[in-house]
Scaffold this motif. Structure first.
Motif, PDB file in Angstrom:
ATOM      1  N   ILE A   1      85.544  42.437  17.390  1.00 19.60           N
ATOM      2  CA  ILE A   1      85.308  41.093  17.910  1.00 19.60           C
ATOM      3  C   ILE A   1      83.820  40.807  17.811  1.00 19.60           C
ATOM      4  CG2 ILE A   1      85.473  39.603  19.937  1.00 19.60           C
ATOM      5  CD1 ILE A   1      87.821  41.334  20.851  1.00 19.60           C
ATOM      6  N   ASP A   2      83.484  39.763  17.090  1.00 27.17           N
ATOM      7  CA  ASP A   2      82.091  39.383  16.913  1.00 27.17           C
ATOM      8  C   ASP A   2      81.708  38.372  17.993  1.00 27.17           C
ATOM      9  OD1 ASP A   2      79.547  38.985  15.945  1.00 27.17           O
ATOM     10  OD2 ASP A   2      80.170  37.602  14.364  1.00 27.17           O
ATOM     11  N   THR A   3      80.860  38.795  18.921  1.00 23.50           N
ATOM     12  CA  THR A   3      80.454  37.927  20.030  1.00 23.50           C
ATOM     13  C   THR A   3      78.987  37.538  19.929  1.00 23.50           C
ATOM     14  OG1 THR A   3      79.961  39.839  21.415  1.00 23.50           O
ATOM     15  CG2 THR A   3      82.173  38.911  21.584  1.00 23.50           C
ATOM     16  N   SER A   4      78.401  37.685  18.771  1.00 23.97           N
ATOM     17  CA  SER A   4      76.970  37.414  18.636  1.00 23.97           C
ATOM     18  C   SER A   4      76.635  35.945  18.877  1.00 23.97           C
ATOM     19  CB  SER A   4      76.477  37.853  17.257  1.00 23.97           C
ATOM     20  OG  SER A   4      77.183  37.151  16.253  1.00 23.97           O
TER      21      SER A   4
ATOM     22  N   LEU B   1      78.598  33.869  20.638  1.00 25.65           N
ATOM     23  CA  LEU B   1      79.283  33.395  21.835  1.00 25.65           C
ATOM     24  C   LEU B   1      78.299  33.009  22.934  1.00 25.65           C
ATOM     25  CD1 LEU B   1      82.030  32.892  23.112  1.00 25.65           C
ATOM     26  CD2 LEU B   1      82.020  35.252  23.902  1.00 25.65           C
ATOM     27  N   GLN B   2      77.319  33.856  23.214  1.00 27.65           N
ATOM     28  CA  GLN B   2      76.356  33.554  24.275  1.00 27.65           C
ATOM     29  C   GLN B   2      75.526  32.319  23.934  1.00 27.65           C
ATOM     30  OE1 GLN B   2      73.754  36.741  25.337  1.00 27.65           O
ATOM     31  NE2 GLN B   2      72.831  35.623  27.032  1.00 27.65           N
TER      32      GLN B   2
ATOM     33  N   ASP C   1      76.302  24.737  25.421  1.00 27.33           N
ATOM     34  CA  ASP C   1      77.266  23.860  26.092  1.00 27.33           C
ATOM     35  C   ASP C   1      76.890  23.656  27.553  1.00 27.33           C
ATOM     36  OD1 ASP C   1      78.665  23.660  23.744  1.00 27.33           O
ATOM     37  OD2 ASP C   1      80.243  25.071  24.332  1.00 27.33           O
ATOM     38  N   LEU C   2      76.468  24.724  28.209  1.00 29.85           N
ATOM     39  CA  LEU C   2      76.076  24.630  29.615  1.00 29.85           C
ATOM     40  C   LEU C   2      74.837  23.757  29.784  1.00 29.85           C
ATOM     41  CD1 LEU C   2      76.569  25.524  32.529  1.00 29.85           C
ATOM     42  CD2 LEU C   2      75.180  27.543  32.060  1.00 29.85           C
TER      43      LEU C   2
END
Length: 80
Positions: free
Chosen positions: A33-36, A38-39, A45-46
């Motif tokens: 799972i590539d979460t690079s 994601l943060q 968005d936040l």
């Protein structure tokens, strides 16, 4: 007391269980799972949502101040 059917069933279930565990280990090793990004995406968005909320609150406060200024203050007239 074990009979031939019970022994065969036990061996068969053990073999299936061993095979399922072996397959599960192979599948776990293959999942990546590539979460690079994601943060970065969540942070962007936040930040956008917080900026929008801030602008809405400023606009609401400005409208409330404008309404307060628009209401004439009652003047007391003294009769002589």
């Amino acid at each position: 007391m074990f009979n031939v059917k019970s022994a065969f069933t036990l061996v068969f279930i053990s073999a299936l269980s061993f095979n399922a565990n072996a397959n599960a280990n192979v599948l776990v090793d293959e999942i990546v799972i590539d979460t690079s990004d994601l943060q970065t995406s969540i942070t962007a968005d936040l930040s956008a949502a917080m900026d929008k909320m801030h602008q809405e609150l400023l606009q609401e406060a400005t409208l409330l101040i404008a309404e307060d200024d628009a209401i004439p203050t009652p003047q007391v007239v003294k009769a002589d």
